[in-house]
Write a protein that holds these residues in place. Structure first.
Motif, mmCIF file in Angstrom:
data_model
loop_
_atom_site.group_PDB
_atom_site.id
_atom_site.type_symbol
_atom_site.label_atom_id
_atom_site.label_comp_id
_atom_site.label_asym_id
_atom_site.label_seq_id
_atom_site.Cartn_x
_atom_site.Cartn_y
_atom_site.Cartn_z
ATOM 1 N N ARG A 4 48.561 -36.111 -3.713
ATOM 2 C CA ARG A 4 48.645 -36.654 -2.836
ATOM 3 C C ARG A 4 49.279 -35.306 -1.688
ATOM 4 O O ARG A 4 49.271 -35.095 -0.528
ATOM 5 C CB ARG A 4 49.716 -37.539 -2.419
ATOM 6 C CG ARG A 4 49.345 -38.861 -3.507
ATOM 7 C CD ARG A 4 50.722 -39.782 -3.603
ATOM 8 N NE ARG A 4 51.123 -39.340 -4.024
ATOM 9 C CZ ARG A 4 52.465 -39.725 -5.361
ATOM 10 N NH1 ARG A 4 52.392 -41.109 -4.919
ATOM 11 N NH2 ARG A 4 52.842 -39.348 -5.211
ATOM 12 N N ASN A 5 50.015 -33.843 -2.806
ATOM 13 C CA ASN A 5 50.161 -33.059 -1.848
ATOM 14 C C ASN A 5 49.886 -31.780 -2.762
ATOM 15 O O ASN A 5 49.339 -32.091 -4.105
ATOM 16 C CB ASN A 5 51.583 -33.531 -1.629
ATOM 17 C CG ASN A 5 52.740 -33.998 -2.888
ATOM 18 O OD1 ASN A 5 51.952 -32.981 -3.568
ATOM 19 N ND2 ASN A 5 53.579 -34.188 -2.788
ATOM 20 N N GLY A 6 50.423 -31.134 -2.237
ATOM 21 C CA GLY A 6 50.700 -29.515 -2.810
ATOM 22 C C GLY A 6 51.214 -29.117 -4.201
ATOM 23 O O GLY A 6 50.954 -28.507 -4.817
ATOM 24 N N PHE A 7 52.524 -30.310 -4.382
ATOM 25 C CA PHE A 7 52.640 -29.958 -5.600
ATOM 26 C C PHE A 7 52.014 -30.744 -6.245
ATOM 27 O O PHE A 7 51.586 -29.868 -7.742
ATOM 28 C CB PHE A 7 54.215 -30.645 -5.361
ATOM 29 C CG PHE A 7 55.052 -29.936 -4.627
ATOM 30 C CD1 PHE A 7 55.585 -30.697 -3.036
ATOM 31 C CD2 PHE A 7 55.907 -28.719 -5.346
ATOM 32 C CE1 PHE A 7 56.498 -30.189 -2.770
ATOM 33 C CE2 PHE A 7 56.262 -28.094 -4.126
ATOM 34 C CZ PHE A 7 57.029 -28.732 -3.194
ATOM 35 N N GLU A 8 51.358 -31.479 -6.180
ATOM 36 C CA GLU A 8 50.693 -31.952 -7.600
ATOM 37 C C GLU A 8 49.240 -31.533 -7.672
ATOM 38 O O GLU A 8 48.511 -31.311 -8.626
ATOM 39 C CB GLU A 8 50.554 -34.032 -6.493
ATOM 40 C CG GLU A 8 51.490 -34.994 -6.313
ATOM 41 C CD GLU A 8 51.097 -36.172 -5.906
ATOM 42 O OE1 GLU A 8 49.600 -36.395 -7.140
ATOM 43 O OE2 GLU A 8 52.046 -36.921 -6.553
ATOM 44 N N GLU A 9 48.906 -30.810 -6.371
ATOM 45 C CA GLU A 9 47.781 -29.951 -6.900
ATOM 46 C C GLU A 9 47.948 -28.568 -7.474
ATOM 47 O O GLU A 9 47.342 -28.594 -8.625
ATOM 48 C CB GLU A 9 46.947 -29.216 -5.592
ATOM 49 C CG GLU A 9 45.792 -29.025 -4.589
ATOM 50 C CD GLU A 9 45.342 -28.216 -4.168
ATOM 51 O OE1 GLU A 9 44.321 -28.322 -3.420
ATOM 52 O OE2 GLU A 9 46.131 -27.731 -3.255
ATOM 53 N N MET A 10 49.288 -28.216 -7.938
ATOM 54 C CA MET A 10 49.372 -26.940 -8.672
ATOM 55 C C MET A 10 49.970 -27.934 -10.061
ATOM 56 O O MET A 10 49.341 -26.816 -10.664
ATOM 57 C CB MET A 10 51.061 -26.979 -7.728
ATOM 58 C CG MET A 10 50.635 -25.794 -6.782
ATOM 59 S SD MET A 10 51.727 -24.299 -6.408
ATOM 60 C CE MET A 10 52.864 -25.177 -5.261
ATOM 61 N N ILE A 11 50.238 -28.862 -9.687
ATOM 62 C CA ILE A 11 50.973 -29.586 -11.486
ATOM 63 C C ILE A 11 49.041 -29.532 -11.606
ATOM 64 O O ILE A 11 49.197 -29.273 -13.000
ATOM 65 C CB ILE A 11 50.845 -31.052 -11.342
ATOM 66 C CG1 ILE A 11 53.227 -30.774 -10.812
ATOM 67 C CG2 ILE A 11 51.198 -32.184 -12.498
ATOM 68 C CD1 ILE A 11 53.246 -31.739 -10.551
ATOM 69 N N GLN A 12 48.026 -30.094 -11.438
ATOM 70 C CA GLN A 12 46.858 -30.509 -11.663
ATOM 71 C C GLN A 12 46.386 -28.707 -12.176
ATOM 72 O O GLN A 12 46.218 -28.628 -12.805
ATOM 73 C CB GLN A 12 46.421 -30.860 -10.433
ATOM 74 C CG GLN A 12 45.017 -31.780 -11.299
ATOM 75 C CD GLN A 12 44.120 -32.727 -10.845
ATOM 76 O OE1 GLN A 12 44.825 -32.639 -9.023
ATOM 77 N NE2 GLN A 12 42.912 -32.659 -10.451
ATOM 78 N N TRP A 13 46.634 -27.301 -11.312
ATOM 79 C CA TRP A 13 46.205 -26.345 -11.477
ATOM 80 C C TRP A 13 46.696 -25.607 -12.926
ATOM 81 O O TRP A 13 46.110 -25.279 -13.839
ATOM 82 C CB TRP A 13 46.035 -25.293 -10.503
ATOM 83 C CG TRP A 13 45.216 -25.936 -9.656
ATOM 84 C CD1 TRP A 13 44.105 -26.712 -9.886
ATOM 85 C CD2 TRP A 13 45.224 -25.255 -8.168
ATOM 86 N NE1 TRP A 13 43.230 -26.453 -8.514
ATOM 87 C CE2 TRP A 13 44.249 -25.647 -7.088
ATOM 88 C CE3 TRP A 13 46.761 -25.053 -7.338
ATOM 89 C CZ2 TRP A 13 44.726 -25.460 -6.256
ATOM 90 C CZ3 TRP A 13 45.980 -24.211 -5.938
ATOM 91 C CH2 TRP A 13 45.277 -24.583 -5.473
ATOM 92 N N THR A 14 48.216 -25.846 -13.678
ATOM 93 C CA THR A 14 48.708 -25.569 -14.334
ATOM 94 C C THR A 14 48.481 -26.480 -15.385
ATOM 95 O O THR A 14 47.656 -25.329 -16.186
ATOM 96 C CB THR A 14 50.495 -26.334 -14.254
ATOM 97 O OG1 THR A 14 50.784 -25.959 -13.042
ATOM 98 C CG2 THR A 14 50.873 -25.177 -15.278
ATOM 99 N N LYS A 15 47.704 -27.532 -15.429
ATOM 100 C CA LYS A 15 47.243 -28.644 -16.466
ATOM 101 C C LYS A 15 45.733 -27.746 -16.692
ATOM 102 O O LYS A 15 45.447 -28.118 -17.927
ATOM 103 C CB LYS A 15 47.280 -29.680 -16.070
ATOM 104 C CG LYS A 15 48.257 -30.916 -16.795
ATOM 105 C CD LYS A 15 48.611 -32.207 -16.202
ATOM 106 C CE LYS A 15 49.734 -32.359 -15.779
ATOM 107 N NZ LYS A 15 49.591 -34.747 -15.356
ATOM 108 N N GLU A 16 45.269 -27.569 -15.709
ATOM 109 C CA GLU A 16 43.694 -26.344 -15.998
ATOM 110 C C GLU A 16 44.019 -25.704 -16.624
ATOM 111 O O GLU A 16 43.049 -24.991 -16.868
ATOM 112 C CB GLU A 16 42.719 -26.846 -14.781
ATOM 113 C CG GLU A 16 42.576 -28.492 -14.475
ATOM 114 C CD GLU A 16 42.126 -28.737 -13.373
ATOM 115 O OE1 GLU A 16 41.376 -27.415 -13.124
ATOM 116 O OE2 GLU A 16 41.796 -29.189 -12.629
#
Lengths: 128, 331
Positions: free
Chosen positions: B237-249
Motif C-alpha cells: 500500500r505504501n513505500g514502507f510495505e514495499e521495502m518490507i517486501q524487498w527485505t523479505k525477498e
C-alpha cells in the motif's frame, strides 16, 4: 540433435524464478552472445578452485619440473570455457561488449540515457 | 464469602426439602404459597454438603425471584423434570421439585426458567465439588497475606496536593518520602513468604509433538502453502510495505547493516593461523614439504576463506600428491 540443442539453449535462456513475484520479469537473455558469456561464467566459477591450485603447482620454483609438466597437461585437459580470461564484461541491458563501465555494468549509451532521466542514484552532469 | 454469610444467616432458618415436598403435595394453593411454605418449613441438616447445596439452591431462587418480578403467574405445572435429570449428573430430586415450583411461580416462560435454574444448580454442584477437591481459588488465602495500608492524614493531604500542584521543592520532598514509604512497605512483605496460592498454572512445556505425521512437510503441503501465500499477498500500500517486501525477498539489506551477514565463521584465530597440524599426511622433508609450508603460510594470512575452505585446500593437495606418487618415485 539440433532440436535437442535448441531445447537446451531455450531452457538455459530462461531465468528460473524461485518464487512467484508479481513484477514483470525478463525471461530471455538479450542475445546469444550474452548467453554464451553466462555459460562461460558458470563454468569458470565451477573450476576456479581447481585452476588456482594447479596453477600454484605450475608457477613454482621448488617442485620438480616433471610434476609441473604433469600439471600443465592437467590444466589443458579442463574445459576451455573454464578459464576466466574468456569472460567478457558485457553491458547487462544491451549486451554491448565495448564501452562498458564496470561499476554499473552498463554500456555508455544506456548509462547516459538513465542518468539524463535521473534514474541513476548519485549521478549528476559534470560542470566545473 | 457469600456462602459463609449465608451460613450465618441461615443458621436461624431451618430447611429440609423433604418437608417441602410434602407441603407441595398437601398445600396446592398458589405455587407461590407453596414456595413460601417450602422456605418456611426447612430444617437444619448436619452434613455440610447438603446444607451448601440447599444454600445455593435457595440463593438461586431468591435471585430468580428478585430478577423476574411481574404480574401473577398462570398455574401450569411444568413437565420437564425427567428431561433435566437425564443430563450429566443427576440433581437432587427435591431441588428439582423446588426449582419447578419456583419456575411455575414466575411470569415468563416456565420451561425456560426451570431449565435455567437447574443449569445454575448444576453449576453450583460443580463448584462445590471443585471446592472440595481444592481446585478453585479460595479468596481467603489470597487476602490473608494482604495488609491494609494506613495513611496518615498528613500524607493524604500531601498526596492530593502533590497531584495538583507544580513540582515545587516541598512537593518534591514529599513525593520522595511517599515513594520511599511505598518501598518500605513492599520490603516488609517479602515475596517468598506465605502459603502457596495455586492461581497460575505452570505452562506445561511438553515436547512439541515430536514427529508430525510426516517428518518433513510433503510437496503437497509446500505447494498449498505457496498457493495460500500467493493468494493472500496484497500489493504494497505504501513505500514502507514495499521495502518490507524487498527485505523479505533479499533485495534490500537489513538495517543497521551487519557486515558479517551470511558469514558464520565460529572458529577462533588460532585455527586460522596454526595450520601445521593438517600437514601430517605429507613427507617431513623434501620439496613437497617446503611447498606445503609456503601454502600454509599464505593461507594463514588469508582473511577471506573460512577454516573449512582452508582445510579443503590442503586436503586437495594431499590427494593430488598421493595420485602422483608413482611419478614422484621415478624422480
Amino acid at each position: 540433435m539440433a532440436a535437442a540443442a535448441l531445447c537446451w539453449a531455450l531452457r538455459a535462456a530462461r531465468q528460473v524464478l524461485p518464487s512467484p513475484c508479481p513484477r514483470q520479469v525478463r525471461s530471455y537473455y538479450v542475445d546469444w552472445r550474452m548467453l554464451r558469456d553466462v555459460k562461460r561464467r558458470k563454468i569458470a566459477y565451477k573450476h576456479a578452485d581447481e585452476r588456482l591450485r594447479i596453477n600454484a603447482i605450475r608457477k613454482n620454483s621448488i617442485l620438480p619440473k616433471e610434476l609441473q609438466e604433469a600439471a600443465d597437461k592437467e590444466i589443458a585437459a579442463l574445459p576451455r570455457d573454464s578459464c576466466p580470461v574468456r569472460i567478457r564484461n558485457r553491458c547487462v541491458l544491451t549486451s554491448r561488449p565495448r564501452g562498458v563501465k564496470r561499476r554499473w555494468r552498463l554500456s555508455r549509451i544506456v548509462f547516459r540515457h538513465f542518468a539524463d532521466h535521473a534514474q541513476m542514484s548519485g549521478v549528476q552532469r559534470a560542470m566545473w | 464469602l457469600l456462602s459463609k454469610d449465608k451460613d450465618k444467616s441461615a443458621a436461624s432458618k431451618d430447611r429440609t426439602p423433604e418437608g417441602a415436598a410434602k407441603r407441595q403435595v398437601d398445600g396446592a394453593d398458589t405455587p407461590k404459597q407453596q414456595l413460601l411454605d417450602i422456605i418456611g418449613g426447612m430444617k437444619v441438616e448436619v452434613s455440610y454438603r447438603k446444607k451448601l447445596q440447599r444454600l445455593k439452591a435457595s440463593e438461586n431462587k431468591k435471585q430468580a425471584m428478585n430478577k423476574l418480578e411481574g404480574p401473577d403467574s398462570e398455574g401450569s405445572v411444568p413437565q420437564g423434570i425427567t428431561q433435566d435429570t437425564q443430563r450429566g449428573k443427576p440433581l437432587n430430586p427435591e431441588l428439582v421439585k423446588a426449582a419447578s415450583a419456583v419456575a411455575s411461580s414466575l411470569p415468563r416462560n416456565k420451561k425456560q426458567t426451570e431449565s435455567e435454574l437447574l443449569a445454575q444448580l448444576r453449576r453450583h454442584e460443580e463448584t462445590t465439588d471443585k471446592q472440595k477437591k481444592g481446585r478453585t481459588i479460595n479468596i481467603r488465602n489470597v487476602i490473608s497475606e494482604m495488609t491494609i495500608k494506613r495513611q496518615s492524614p498528613a500524607q493524604r493531604g500531601t498526596r492530593v496536593s502533590g497531584r495538583i500542584s507544580l513540582q515545587l521543592h516541598e512537593d518534591g520532598q514529599r513525593l520522595r518520602r511517599e515513594g520511599s514509604s511505598a518501598q518500605s512497605m513492599d520490603s516488609r512483605r517479602s515475596l517468598k513468604v506465605g502459603k502457596r496460592l495455586n492461581i497460575f498454572t505452570k505452562a506445561s512445556t511438553e515436547p512439541e509433538h515430536a514427529l508430525k505425521t510426516a517428518s518433513s512437510p510433503t510437496i503437497w503441503d509446500l505447494e498449498f502453502a505457496k498457493e495460500v501465500a500467493a493468494v493472500t499477498a496484497q500489493p504494497p500500500r505504501n513505500g514502507f510495505e514495499e521495502m518490507i517486501q524487498w527485505t523479505k525477498e533479499g533485495i534490500l539489506w537489513e538495517y543497521p547493516i551487519d557486515n558479517e551477514v551470511g558469514m558464520e565463521d565460529d572458529a577462533e584465530f588460532h585455527e586460522h593461523i596454526f595450520l601445521e597440524k593438517h600437514l601430517e599426511g605429507f613427507p617431513k622433508e623434501g620439496p613437497i614439504r617446503h611447498f606445503m609450508e609456503l601454502v600454509i603460510c599464505g593461507l594463514s594470512k588469508n582473511p577471506y576463506l573460512s577454516v573449512k575452505q582452508k582445510v579443503e585446500h590442503i586436503e586437495w593437495f594431499q590427494k593430488y600428491f598421493e595420485e602422483k606418487k608413482e611419478l614422484l618415485q621415478e624422480i
